[in-house]
Design an enzyme around this catalytic site. Structure first.
Site, PDB file in Angstrom:
ATOM      1  N   ALA A   1       0.812  -1.222   0.000  1.00 34.64           N
ATOM      2  CA  ALA A   1       0.000   0.000   0.000  1.00 34.64           C
ATOM      3  C   ALA A   1       0.842   1.267   0.000  1.00 34.64           C
ATOM      4  CB  ALA A   1      -0.928   0.001   1.213  1.00 34.64           C
TER       5      ALA A   1
ATOM      6  N   ARG B   1      10.583   7.942  -1.723  1.00 34.47           N
ATOM      7  CA  ARG B   1      11.970   8.155  -2.174  1.00 34.47           C
ATOM      8  C   ARG B   1      12.236   7.668  -3.598  1.00 34.47           C
ATOM      9  NH1 ARG B   1      16.128   5.851   1.515  1.00 34.47           N
ATOM     10  NH2 ARG B   1      14.532   4.747   2.687  1.00 34.47           N
TER      11      ARG B   1
HETATM   12  C1  UD1 Z   1       9.216  -2.572   8.778  1.00 31.19           C
HETATM   13  C2  UD1 Z   1       9.226  -3.225  10.160  1.00 31.19           C
HETATM   14  C3  UD1 Z   1      10.669  -3.306  10.669  1.00 31.19           C
HETATM   15  C4  UD1 Z   1      11.511  -4.080   9.675  1.00 31.19           C
HETATM   16  C5  UD1 Z   1      11.412  -3.443   8.294  1.00 31.19           C
HETATM   17  C6  UD1 Z   1      12.100  -4.329   7.295  1.00 31.19           C
HETATM   18  C7  UD1 Z   1       7.113  -2.611  11.219  1.00 31.19           C
HETATM   19  C8  UD1 Z   1       6.456  -1.747  12.194  1.00 31.19           C
HETATM   20  N1  UD1 Z   1       8.423  -2.435  11.041  1.00 31.19           N
HETATM   21  O1  UD1 Z   1       9.650  -1.251   8.957  1.00 31.19           O
HETATM   22  O2  UD1 Z   1      10.704  -3.957  11.921  1.00 31.19           O
HETATM   23  O3  UD1 Z   1      12.874  -4.119  10.117  1.00 31.19           O
HETATM   24  O4  UD1 Z   1      10.053  -3.292   7.890  1.00 31.19           O
HETATM   25  O5  UD1 Z   1      12.128  -3.693   6.057  1.00 31.19           O
HETATM   26  O6  UD1 Z   1       6.466  -3.451  10.626  1.00 31.19           O
HETATM   27  N2  UD1 Z   1       2.812  -0.875   4.363  1.00 31.19           N
HETATM   28  C9  UD1 Z   1       1.492  -0.870   4.050  1.00 31.19           C
HETATM   29  N3  UD1 Z   1       0.643  -0.117   4.800  1.00 31.19           N
HETATM   30  C10 UD1 Z   1       1.067   0.608   5.861  1.00 31.19           C
HETATM   31  C11 UD1 Z   1       2.447   0.588   6.169  1.00 31.19           C
HETATM   32  C12 UD1 Z   1       3.288  -0.168   5.413  1.00 31.19           C
HETATM   33  O7  UD1 Z   1       1.057  -1.523   3.094  1.00 31.19           O
HETATM   34  O8  UD1 Z   1       0.227   1.253   6.497  1.00 31.19           O
HETATM   35  C13 UD1 Z   1       3.732  -1.692   3.546  1.00 31.19           C
HETATM   36  C14 UD1 Z   1       4.746  -0.854   2.791  1.00 31.19           C
HETATM   37  O9  UD1 Z   1       4.277  -0.491   1.510  1.00 31.19           O
HETATM   38  C15 UD1 Z   1       5.937  -1.822   2.725  1.00 31.19           C
HETATM   39  C16 UD1 Z   1       5.811  -2.648   3.997  1.00 31.19           C
HETATM   40  O10 UD1 Z   1       4.469  -2.533   4.397  1.00 31.19           O
HETATM   41  O11 UD1 Z   1       5.833  -2.702   1.619  1.00 31.19           O
HETATM   42  C17 UD1 Z   1       6.725  -2.182   5.117  1.00 31.19           C
HETATM   43  O12 UD1 Z   1       6.457  -0.846   5.463  1.00 31.19           O
HETATM   44  P1  UD1 Z   1       7.583   0.201   5.791  1.00 31.19           P
HETATM   45  O13 UD1 Z   1       6.952   1.497   6.046  1.00 31.19           O
HETATM   46  O14 UD1 Z   1       8.666   0.134   4.772  1.00 31.19           O
HETATM   47  O15 UD1 Z   1       8.139  -0.387   7.178  1.00 31.19           O
HETATM   48  P2  UD1 Z   1       9.538  -0.102   7.825  1.00 31.19           P
HETATM   49  O16 UD1 Z   1       9.480   1.184   8.542  1.00 31.19           O
HETATM   50  O17 UD1 Z   1      10.605  -0.283   6.839  1.00 31.19           O
END
Ligand code: UD1
Ligand code: MG
Length: 451
Positions: free
Chosen positions: A10, A15
């Protein structure tokens, strides 16, 4: 026990600085999302739920393009990874199996790793995929005690002591679907980001006396993509990995670093690939073929014993049977070349079928397009097409037919017939010498006049 995939896709991917959602950026010609879905597909999941949000219609179309059975659910506001997973709940109502959460922007998880997670799942309620990070940066940290996973702490919320942990969270999680959703119900957003963290389910599970453990993978598998530079690095990693796998499977590369593979390129053992060859999507090359330098192939099938290139271009629908030779500056599109056909120099064959052992002379062109419609050229077996033949389609030539060099063929040629379709030659003795003399005299006069 059956398995369901929940693929989180989502996010916007700010970036990337792109109009295209991040998960649709391509690695080896396939959207990152497909790579993630492909790893999960090996588990033969009962359901694949993609959570889309940013540019959801595009993400949905792409997910269904890869897997028409995939279900897409919408997370209209990105409130965190736990909130994203919760959107899959209605789609999995009544589902009694395991759920595996994958990220659409983490394309390199291997199927063996997911299988190991499912195995661990038989002993533990919650299984998290972790990795030892060379540079743990901002990853979530896994707090363990022996084999038990105690909790996951996000970097922003971690103490200095916790930040010193190098075992990091990949984001991939496996639990029974019912357990997963029950745990997510208890996740709040009272943390440094104000988000619903999926990672909180581990601490909650442990407080409920459920067990949790870590399966470890290589750091390369968890490589995520957040920027164009990381996309290029991911492409490099894919290429390096895939070339190595192919060499293990018996494919020879003279200069592997110069050969570019697509996500679905298949090459059989004992095939040789020379330097600087590019594979677009949907190419299969059977065993014992040879792809020579500087060739470009997409949507093509090359059978055993065939030789392609140097400098050949196979476009979608190019179908080469066994022992076919396609040489330099030859382009083939939507055409079947039966066993032993030779087209060795400077030729275009489009929308055609060429019978076995037929020889196509240099400079032959199938004139397949009239400006509006495409037309077919059919040539039988054992035919000989003289150099510089224009085959104006639709046109059919029979078995053993021949065309004279320089012919423009507009009518069918029956089996065994020779077609000559060019102006008859006239030879005028001495006329060249006369003409030269006249021209040279004129030039001499001009030079004199200029002095
Ligand atoms: C997340 C993990 C972190 C891990 C890292 C690895 C959590 C809270 N943290 O952090 O522990 O080390 O990934 O890369 O889970 N997404 C959605 N909807 C949302 C939020 C995110 O679909 O509301 C999706 C994003 O598009 C992405 C994935 O979930 O594909 C991860 O989200 P991201 O915001 O990148 O999490 P990180 O902060 O990297
Ligand atoms: Mg991330």
């Amino acid at each position: 026990m059956s398995t369901a995939l929940i693929v989180l896709a989502a996010g916007k991917g700010t970036r990337m600085d792109s109009d295209l959602p991040k998960v649709l950026h391509r690695i080896a010609h396939a959207p990152m999302l497909w790579h993630a879905m492909r790893a999960g597909r090996a588990l033969e999941p009962e359901a694949c739920i993609v959570v889309a949000g940013h540019e959801a219609a595009l993400v949905e179309a792409s997910a269904k393009d890869y897997d028409p059975e995939a279900q897409v659910v919408i997370q209209s506001q990105q409130l965190g990874t736990a909130h994203a997973v919760a959107q899959a709940r209605p789609a999995l109502e009544g589902f009694g199996g395991n759920a595996i959460v994958l990220y659409g922007d983490t394309p390199f998880i291997r199927e063996e790793t997911l299988e190991a997670m499912l195995e661990a799942r038989a002993q533990h309620d919650v299984v998290v995929l972790g990795f030892e990070a060379a540079d743990p940066g901002r990853y979530g940290r896994l707090v363990t005690q022996g084999d038990d996973l105690e909790r996951i702490v996000e970097f922003k919320d971690a103490s200095d002591e916790e930040r010193a942990i190098t075992l990091c969270n990949s984001g991939v999680v496996c639990a029974k679907a019912e357990t997963l959703f029950n745990l997510i119900d208890a996740v709040g957003n009272d943390n440094a980001s104000g988000e619903y963290y999926l990672t909180d389910i581990v601490g909650i599970a442990r407080a409920r006396e459920l067990s949790a453990t870590v399966v470890r993978c290589d750091e390369g598998e968890t490589l995520g993509v957040n920027s164009r530079a990381e996309l290029a690095a991911a492409e490099r990693l894919f290429q390096t990995r895939r070339r190595a796998e192919m060499m293990d499977d018996g494919v020879s590369f003279q200069a592997p670093d110069t050969v570019f593979l697509a996500w679905d390129t298949y090459i059989g053992g004992d095939t040789e690939v020379e330097p600087n060859v590019v594979f677009g999507p949907d190419v299969t090359v059977e065993s014992g073929a040879r792809i020579r330098a500087f060739s470009h192939l997409e949507g093509a099938h090359v059978s055993r014993g065939s030789v392609v290139g140097p400098f050949a271009r196979l476009r979608p629908g190019a179908e080469l049977a066994e022992n076919v030779h396609v040489g330099n500056f030859v382009e083939i599109k939507n055409a079947v070349l039966h066993d032993g056909v030779k087209a060795n120099h400077l030729t275009y064959i489009g929308d055609a079928e060429i019978g076995a052992r037929t020889n196509i002379g240099a400079g032959t062109v199938t004139c397949n397009y009239d400006g509006v419609f495409k037309h077919k050229t059919t040539i039988g077996s054992d035919a000989f097409i003289g150099s510089d033949t224009m085959l104006v389609a639709p046109v059919t030539l029979g078995n053993g037919a021949m065309t004279a060099s320089g012919s423009t063929i507009t009518q069918d040629v029956p089996s065994g017939a020779l077609a000559v379709a060019r102006a008859r030659q006239e030879t005028k003795p001495g006329l060249a010498t006369k003409l030269f003399d006249k021209l040279r005299a004129r030039k001499a006069k001009q030079i004199k006049g200029a002095e």
